[in-house]
Design a protein around this motif. Sequence first.
Motif, PDB file in Angstrom:
ATOM      1  N   ARG A 159      38.789  50.944  38.314  1.00  0.00           N
ATOM      2  CA  ARG A 159      39.798  50.330  37.441  1.00  0.00           C
ATOM      3  C   ARG A 159      40.208  51.271  36.306  1.00  0.00           C
ATOM      4  O   ARG A 159      41.383  51.305  35.912  1.00  0.00           O
ATOM      5  N   ALA A 160      39.282  52.034  35.789  1.00  0.00           N
ATOM      6  CA  ALA A 160      39.611  52.954  34.696  1.00  0.00           C
ATOM      7  C   ALA A 160      40.580  54.030  35.176  1.00  0.00           C
ATOM      8  O   ALA A 160      41.531  54.391  34.461  1.00  0.00           O
ATOM      9  N   ALA A 161      40.351  54.541  36.375  1.00  0.00           N
ATOM     10  CA  ALA A 161      41.253  55.551  36.933  1.00  0.00           C
ATOM     11  C   ALA A 161      42.624  54.949  37.207  1.00  0.00           C
ATOM     12  O   ALA A 161      43.660  55.590  36.973  1.00  0.00           O
ATOM     13  N   LEU A 162      42.646  53.700  37.688  1.00  0.00           N
ATOM     14  CA  LEU A 162      43.922  53.022  37.916  1.00  0.00           C
ATOM     15  C   LEU A 162      44.654  52.814  36.596  1.00  0.00           C
ATOM     16  O   LEU A 162      45.874  53.024  36.512  1.00  0.00           O
TER      17      LEU A 162
ATOM     18  N   LEU B  55      48.454  53.877  35.517  1.00  0.00           N
ATOM     19  CA  LEU B  55      49.439  52.941  34.988  1.00  0.00           C
ATOM     20  C   LEU B  55      49.920  53.364  33.600  1.00  0.00           C
ATOM     21  O   LEU B  55      51.119  53.272  33.289  1.00  0.00           O
ATOM     22  N   ASP B  56      48.989  53.829  32.766  1.00  0.00           N
ATOM     23  CA  ASP B  56      49.366  54.287  31.422  1.00  0.00           C
ATOM     24  C   ASP B  56      50.318  55.483  31.513  1.00  0.00           C
ATOM     25  O   ASP B  56      51.266  55.600  30.721  1.00  0.00           O
ATOM     26  N   GLY B  57      50.062  56.358  32.475  1.00  0.00           N
ATOM     27  CA  GLY B  57      50.938  57.512  32.663  1.00  0.00           C
ATOM     28  C   GLY B  57      52.343  57.111  33.079  1.00  0.00           C
ATOM     29  O   GLY B  57      53.337  57.672  32.600  1.00  0.00           O
TER      30      GLY B  57
ATOM     31  N   ALA C  84      55.407  53.013  41.046  1.00  0.00           N
ATOM     32  CA  ALA C  84      55.128  52.069  39.960  1.00  0.00           C
ATOM     33  C   ALA C  84      54.988  50.654  40.509  1.00  0.00           C
ATOM     34  O   ALA C  84      54.065  49.919  40.133  1.00  0.00           O
ATOM     35  N   TYR C  85      55.894  50.256  41.377  1.00  0.00           N
ATOM     36  CA  TYR C  85      55.828  48.913  41.966  1.00  0.00           C
ATOM     37  C   TYR C  85      54.489  48.711  42.670  1.00  0.00           C
ATOM     38  O   TYR C  85      53.812  47.699  42.464  1.00  0.00           O
ATOM     39  N   ASN C  86      54.100  49.671  43.484  1.00  0.00           N
ATOM     40  CA  ASN C  86      52.870  49.527  44.258  1.00  0.00           C
ATOM     41  C   ASN C  86      51.623  49.560  43.379  1.00  0.00           C
ATOM     42  O   ASN C  86      50.681  48.788  43.597  1.00  0.00           O
ATOM     43  N   ALA C  87      51.617  50.424  42.382  1.00  0.00           N
ATOM     44  CA  ALA C  87      50.444  50.532  41.512  1.00  0.00           C
ATOM     45  C   ALA C  87      50.274  49.284  40.657  1.00  0.00           C
ATOM     46  O   ALA C  87      49.155  48.760  40.500  1.00  0.00           O
TER      47      ALA C  87
END
Length: 278
Positions: A70-73, A77-79, A103-106
């Motif tokens: 989750r942290a890597a995800l 997302l933050d990027g 972006a949609y998929n992430a």
Amino acid sequence: MNTHRLTRRHTLRLLTAALASTSLMPLGALAQAGFDHQYKAWNTLLKKHVRWLPDGKQSRVNYKGFATDRAALKSVLDGLSAVPKASFDGWSKPQQMAFLINAYNAFTVEIILTKYPDIKSIKELGFLNRGPWKNEFFTLLGAKRHLDWIEHEQLRPVYKDPRIHAGVNCASIGCPALRDEAFTATQLDAQLDDGMKRFMSDRTRNRVQGGEVQINNIFKWFKEDFNSGYRGINRLEDLLAQHAEHLSDKPEEQAALRAKSLPVSYLEYDWSLNDVGR
């Protein structure tokens, strides 16, 4: 000694000039230069947690694995959220499309994780069983956004490429597969073509049977996208004709598809979560 001083002065002049030219660059250009259009971090997560089924036409997502990462995800997302609209506006259309699809998929993976493992369908997340697509739960290009904004206010009307339906993934078995790689501008055309081919070849979702073409409900919901004239596709039957060899193995059925003589019906959509083991 004098030669050494002259060399130092020349080097300092070059450095000063380089810094000055950089300072004159618009902030959007600087952000664009630093953005990873290869999406290496997102690609790593997809490679790790998305698996193609043996036939290579559907994929399943290891949401438990994503939860562990989750942290890597969140970093991914933050990027995405940090990209200014000015930078995005300066990108090429393939770069913009790849960004929006990723972006949609992430963010779709992220919203599943908000309830996982106590979730069987993405539709459980919305108000009155309407799904999460109107929920403004993330920031993109400088404003609060929802998933429908990406798909229905950006990708579909702006870029007018019906193949995007084989790119965005709604975390459901009925949806075209989530790829095990990030979309990139340089590979976008091939990736979208490949996604459509895999989807149209999947006989659980698109097939010829009982003298008719039975296809996924996506083609009913977004029929206008396949009537737009894109690459010679002026109506849905044109698309089916182009994919005749994917929809059937029988020469006579392929010929009927190319002749556009088969009636069309739509299969029930499977909203079950595309989790591994399902």
